[in-house]
Write a protein that holds these residues in place. Structure first.
Motif, PDB file in Angstrom:
ATOM      1  N   GLY A  28       0.815  -1.207   0.000  1.00 27.99           N
ATOM      2  CA  GLY A  28       0.000   0.000   0.000  1.00 27.99           C
ATOM      3  C   GLY A  28       0.849   1.256   0.000  1.00 27.99           C
ATOM      4  N   VAL A  29       1.883   1.280   0.851  1.00 33.05           N
ATOM      5  CA  VAL A  29       2.794   2.431   0.899  1.00 33.05           C
ATOM      6  C   VAL A  29       3.512   2.609  -0.436  1.00 33.05           C
ATOM      7  CG1 VAL A  29       4.883   3.370   1.966  1.00 33.05           C
ATOM      8  CG2 VAL A  29       3.139   2.273   3.394  1.00 33.05           C
ATOM      9  N   THR A  30       3.936   1.494  -1.044  1.00 35.12           N
ATOM     10  CA  THR A  30       4.616   1.551  -2.341  1.00 35.12           C
ATOM     11  C   THR A  30       3.713   2.144  -3.414  1.00 35.12           C
ATOM     12  OG1 THR A  30       5.954  -0.387  -1.782  1.00 35.12           O
ATOM     13  CG2 THR A  30       5.781   0.178  -4.115  1.00 35.12           C
ATOM     14  N   PHE A  31       2.438   1.766  -3.389  1.00 34.09           N
ATOM     15  CA  PHE A  31       1.479   2.304  -4.354  1.00 34.09           C
ATOM     16  C   PHE A  31       1.206   3.779  -4.079  1.00 34.09           C
ATOM     17  CE2 PHE A  31      -0.869  -1.263  -6.702  1.00 34.09           C
ATOM     18  CZ  PHE A  31       0.280  -2.041  -6.756  1.00 34.09           C
ATOM     19  N   PHE A  32       1.156   4.150  -2.804  1.00 33.44           N
ATOM     20  CA  PHE A  32       0.983   5.560  -2.462  1.00 33.44           C
ATOM     21  C   PHE A  32       2.112   6.379  -3.074  1.00 33.44           C
ATOM     22  CE2 PHE A  32      -1.736   4.473   1.360  1.00 33.44           C
ATOM     23  CZ  PHE A  32      -2.836   5.197   0.926  1.00 33.44           C
ATOM     24  N   GLU A  33       3.333   5.906  -2.900  1.00 28.22           N
ATOM     25  CA  GLU A  33       4.493   6.624  -3.421  1.00 28.22           C
ATOM     26  C   GLU A  33       4.455   6.701  -4.943  1.00 28.22           C
ATOM     27  OE1 GLU A  33       7.662   4.372  -1.703  1.00 28.22           O
ATOM     28  OE2 GLU A  33       7.736   5.589   0.119  1.00 28.22           O
ATOM     29  N   ALA A  34       3.989   5.625  -5.590  1.00 26.41           N
ATOM     30  CA  ALA A  34       3.921   5.603  -7.051  1.00 26.41           C
ATOM     31  C   ALA A  34       2.892   6.588  -7.589  1.00 26.41           C
ATOM     32  CB  ALA A  34       3.594   4.186  -7.535  1.00 26.41           C
ATOM     33  N   SER A  35       1.871   6.885  -6.794  1.00 26.61           N
ATOM     34  CA  SER A  35       0.815   7.795  -7.237  1.00 26.61           C
ATOM     35  C   SER A  35       1.053   9.224  -6.773  1.00 26.61           C
ATOM     36  CB  SER A  35      -0.544   7.326  -6.697  1.00 26.61           C
ATOM     37  OG  SER A  35      -0.602   7.462  -5.291  1.00 26.61           O
ATOM     38  N   SER A  36       2.136   9.443  -6.018  1.00 19.06           N
ATOM     39  CA  SER A  36       2.440  10.753  -5.420  1.00 19.06           C
ATOM     40  C   SER A  36       1.381  11.165  -4.406  1.00 19.06           C
ATOM     41  CB  SER A  36       2.557  11.837  -6.505  1.00 19.06           C
ATOM     42  OG  SER A  36       3.640  11.546  -7.370  1.00 19.06           O
ATOM     43  N   ALA A  37       0.635  10.165  -3.904  1.00 22.82           N
ATOM     44  CA  ALA A  37      -0.360  10.433  -2.863  1.00 22.82           C
ATOM     45  C   ALA A  37       0.293  10.276  -1.492  1.00 22.82           C
ATOM     46  CB  ALA A  37      -1.546   9.475  -2.999  1.00 22.82           C
ATOM     47  N   ILE A  38      -0.327  10.889  -0.511  1.00 28.07           N
ATOM     48  CA  ILE A  38       0.143  10.798   0.867  1.00 28.07           C
ATOM     49  C   ILE A  38      -0.848   9.973   1.667  1.00 28.07           C
ATOM     50  CG2 ILE A  38       0.667  12.087   2.973  1.00 28.07           C
ATOM     51  CD1 ILE A  38       2.727  12.476   0.836  1.00 28.07           C
TER      52      ILE A  38
END
Length: 203
Positions: A28-38
């Motif tokens: 989940g954190v990896t996907f957050f980083e990939a989307s530039s979401a926090i």
């Protein structure tokens, strides 16, 4: 302090659940980083602060978690505190070394935000059902639910909104929108599926 859920799962089942949760949370954190979401909560706060301190994401997350570990130990229970330390440490380790096992060449930011929010929500849900947490504000929310019967999902949502509002400092408008979407889905998973005393885990 009464248990949130009565005992039922075996030690092996508990261990597998914690490992599964850590896997989902780190993805989940990896996907957050990939989307530039926090992300919300302490994880999101760590994502905001990591650019300003000379330590890795995982190390900073562990440091910020220390006072919450103490809250869990003295106000919720030793087992919950142990599980929180174990899971947050494992997630920190996985996130710091995710690059060595996963390389996302391209992923649409919208999909990454949606998937990241749901993966994180499912991982957190598993931890809650087994009397564990990722540490941070989730421990505070667990304490408030036990003390005043305030649903964890609602407390988390309020805290997440506050964390997201801080991200305007360096996030783009699209990043803010994706962050709100991801955090909303994350908390929706918890609100719809977390039923206090409805599941049983050691703790």
């Amino acid at each position: 302090m009464p248990l949130l859920f009565p005992r039922m799962y075996s030690t092996l089942e508990e261990a597998f659940a914690l490992l599964l949760a850590a896997m989902l949370l780190s993805l989940g954190v990896t996907f957050f980083e990939a989307s530039s979401a926090i992300s919300g909560g302490l994880t999101g706060l760590t994502m905001l602060l990591v650019d300003y301190v000379p330590v890795s994401f995982g190390t900073l997350l562990v440091i910020l978690n220390l006072p919450f570990y103490l809250l869990a130990y003295f106000r919720i229970g030793k087992v919950v505190a142990f599980k929180s330390v174990f899971c947050s440490s494992l997630v920190s380790l996985c996130v710091d070394h995710m690059w060595s096992v996963l390389d996302i060449a391209y992923i649409h930011p919208l999909y990454a935000a949606v998937a990241g929010g749901m993966l994180f929500g499912c991982g957190l849900l598993i931890l809650l059902r087994h009397n564990g947490s990722l540490g941070g504000f989730t421990i505070l929310a667990m304490y408030m639910e036990r003390r005043w019967s305030i649903h964890i999902g609602r407390t988390q949502l309020i805290i997440d909104i506050l964390i997201i509002s801080l991200s305007y400092i360096h996030a783009s408008l699209m990043g803010l929108i994706l962050s709100c979407l991801a955090v909303s889905l994350l908390n929706l998973v918890i609100i719809l599926n977390h039923k206090p005393r409805g599941y049983r885990g050691i703790g």
